[in-house]
Write a protein that holds these residues in place. Structure first.
Motif, mmCIF file in Angstrom:
data_model
loop_
_atom_site.group_PDB
_atom_site.id
_atom_site.type_symbol
_atom_site.label_atom_id
_atom_site.label_comp_id
_atom_site.label_asym_id
_atom_site.label_seq_id
_atom_site.Cartn_x
_atom_site.Cartn_y
_atom_site.Cartn_z
ATOM 1 N N ASN A 238 40.607 54.958 -3.160
ATOM 2 C CA ASN A 238 39.559 54.363 -2.259
ATOM 3 C C ASN A 238 38.672 53.339 -3.023
ATOM 4 N N PRO A 239 39.007 52.064 -3.427
ATOM 5 C CA PRO A 239 38.199 51.259 -4.191
ATOM 6 C C PRO A 239 37.365 50.660 -3.281
ATOM 7 N N THR A 240 36.045 50.452 -3.756
ATOM 8 C CA THR A 240 34.740 49.769 -3.303
ATOM 9 C C THR A 240 34.534 48.338 -3.911
ATOM 10 N N THR A 241 34.690 48.495 -5.352
ATOM 11 C CA THR A 241 34.030 47.246 -5.890
ATOM 12 C C THR A 241 35.066 46.903 -7.161
ATOM 13 N N GLY A 248 42.096 39.625 -18.318
ATOM 14 C CA GLY A 248 42.915 39.924 -17.193
ATOM 15 C C GLY A 248 42.781 41.458 -16.880
ATOM 16 N N ASP A 249 42.083 42.281 -17.909
ATOM 17 C CA ASP A 249 41.779 43.620 -17.434
ATOM 18 C C ASP A 249 40.959 43.820 -16.097
ATOM 19 N N ILE A 250 41.459 44.837 -15.155
ATOM 20 C CA ILE A 250 40.786 44.936 -14.034
ATOM 21 C C ILE A 250 40.101 46.272 -13.905
ATOM 22 N N TYR A 251 38.678 46.491 -13.474
ATOM 23 C CA TYR A 251 37.771 47.428 -13.342
ATOM 24 C C TYR A 251 37.561 47.718 -12.037
ATOM 25 N N VAL A 252 37.974 48.933 -11.429
ATOM 26 C CA VAL A 252 37.837 49.265 -9.880
ATOM 27 C C VAL A 252 36.953 50.536 -10.084
ATOM 28 N N PHE A 253 36.180 50.645 -9.102
ATOM 29 C CA PHE A 253 35.391 51.892 -8.863
ATOM 30 C C PHE A 253 35.980 52.595 -7.675
ATOM 31 N N ASP A 254 36.614 53.854 -7.966
ATOM 32 C CA ASP A 254 37.134 54.527 -6.959
ATOM 33 C C ASP A 254 36.158 55.381 -6.168
ATOM 34 N N PHE A 255 35.900 55.381 -5.039
ATOM 35 C CA PHE A 255 34.699 56.048 -4.395
ATOM 36 C C PHE A 255 35.186 57.642 -4.322
ATOM 37 N N SER A 256 36.276 57.878 -3.756
ATOM 38 C CA SER A 256 36.528 59.284 -3.447
ATOM 39 C C SER A 256 35.948 60.315 -4.619
#
Length: 369
Positions: A238-241, A248-256
């Motif tokens: 459940n990503p938010t940002t 090209g590496d991708i950082y995602v914050f997973d809220f749950s």
């Protein structure tokens, strides 16, 4: 009989009612004018007048905004000239703090809605603006969250929709992004090849340089397998940002699960950190390190080579001019190394919105808004 006196008396009696009617009409006109001025919906006709290409509707809706004030600021980004762009959620506007300290409106009249494509961005309507991304040529991309769209603002100030048809059926056709579904987009990031990453309720989407929308990672339960989390049984995504580094590496914050995850550009998990990142709390610095607005710890962190360390931790009364503890909402980094952090002034921090500037080492330089 004195006919002169009688005539004067007659003229005076006739002028009396006439003067009264003139005063009444003048008063009514004044009420209408000042009432409309208060509404602000007609001033575009006076201030500058109509411009080429505008419609009668756009002229009517155009407003001259007062000096903008921060109101629920969220996402931040730095433009090529060093100005700080601010999603001002409380007024449904995109603001710019120029390098000279002046704050101005880039997009949005302040009225929530969806209007204005093809015209001046300042005369357009936005609804809960979210994430911001800025290309090297100065084009601004903005998540128009409650309109379920992504919009672009050209260097000449013209606004268009680049993704999202406004529907929330959650179906992708693999066609042009503007004809496909985007659902409540919250965060944006540009990749090294011009691709635009979008976080929305369907997961992590990508708009290619040819304007095709595809799903990189879908928002599904028990999708991600991380051996150190939940015994490797899988966690919900459940990503938010989102943020993307030059490789090209991708950082995602997973809220749950409150998890910051690093993916390769192909979607392979490279690492993760248990941390509570602010909704607009990721940015890539000029030295390619990841800057993190740590919502849970009232701090700004830096991730380098898989290691997460504090840059600064905000303390009670630690910022001159601000009472309380600064709880970060959004973060951005400039090409010259400055870090900008805002707070919406809610949720247990200071009691009003603010924007501060840090140097690369985390020292607070100044309160800028």
């Amino acid at each position: 009989m004195n006919t002169t006196t009688s005539s004067n008396a007659t003229n005076t009696s006739q002028r009396g009612p006439t003067r009264i009617w003139i005063l009444v009409v003048f008063a009514l006109v004044a009420v209408v004018i000042f009432g409309l001025w208060g509404l602000g919906d007609w001033r575009g006709l006076i201030v500058g007048g109509p411009t080429s290409g505008t419609t009668a509707q756009s002229i009517y809706r155009a407003k001259v905004s007062p000096v903008p004030q921060l109101n629920q600021p969220g996402a931040l980004a730095v433009d090529p000239k060093g100005g700080v762009l601010i999603s001002n959620v409380g007024t449904n506007q995109l603001l710019l703090r120029s390098s000279n300290g002046r704050i101005s409106v880039v997009a949005g009249t302040g009225k929530p809605g969806y209007f204005g494509d093809g015209g001046p961005a300042r005369e357009a309507e936005l609804n809960a603006p979210g994430g911001i991304a800025v290309s090297s040529n100065g084009t601004i991309y903005l998540a128009d969250s409650a309109n379920n769209r992504v919009r672009a603002i050209s260097t000449s100030g013209v606004i268009t929709t680049v993704a999202g048809n406004g529907h929330i059926n959650g179906k992708l056709s693999g066609g042009l992004a503007v004809n496909d579904s985007i659902v409540d987009p919250t965060s944006l990031a540009l990749g090294p090849n011009g691709q635009l990453y979008v976080v929305d309720e369907m997961g992590l989407q990508m708009i290619s340089s040819s304007d095709i929308l595809t799903t990189v990672i879908g928002a599904k339960p028990s999708l991600l397998k991380i051996t150190t989390i939940n015994n490797g049984a899988g966690i919900a995504f459940n990503p938010t940002t989102v943020a993307v580094d030059p490789a090209g590496d991708i950082y995602v914050f997973d809220f749950s699960p409150k998890l910051l995850i690093e993916f390769s550009k192909s979607g392979t998990i490279l690492g993760s950190w248990q941390i509570y990142v602010a909704e607009q709390g990721l940015a890539v610095a000029s030295n390619n390190s990841l800057i993190v607005a740590d919502y849970g710890n009232f701090s700004i962190d830096r991730a380098v080579a898989g290691k997460l360390t504090y840059i600064t931790r905000f303390k009670l009364g630690g910022i001159p001019g601000l009472a309380g503890i600064f709880r970060p909402t959004g973060v951005a980094a400039s090409a010259s190394g400055e870090i900008y952090v805002d707070t919406d002034g809610e949720n247990g921090g200071i009691n009003h919105p603010a924007l501060i500037e840090l140097n690369g080492a985390g020292t607070i330089k100044k309160l800028v808004a």
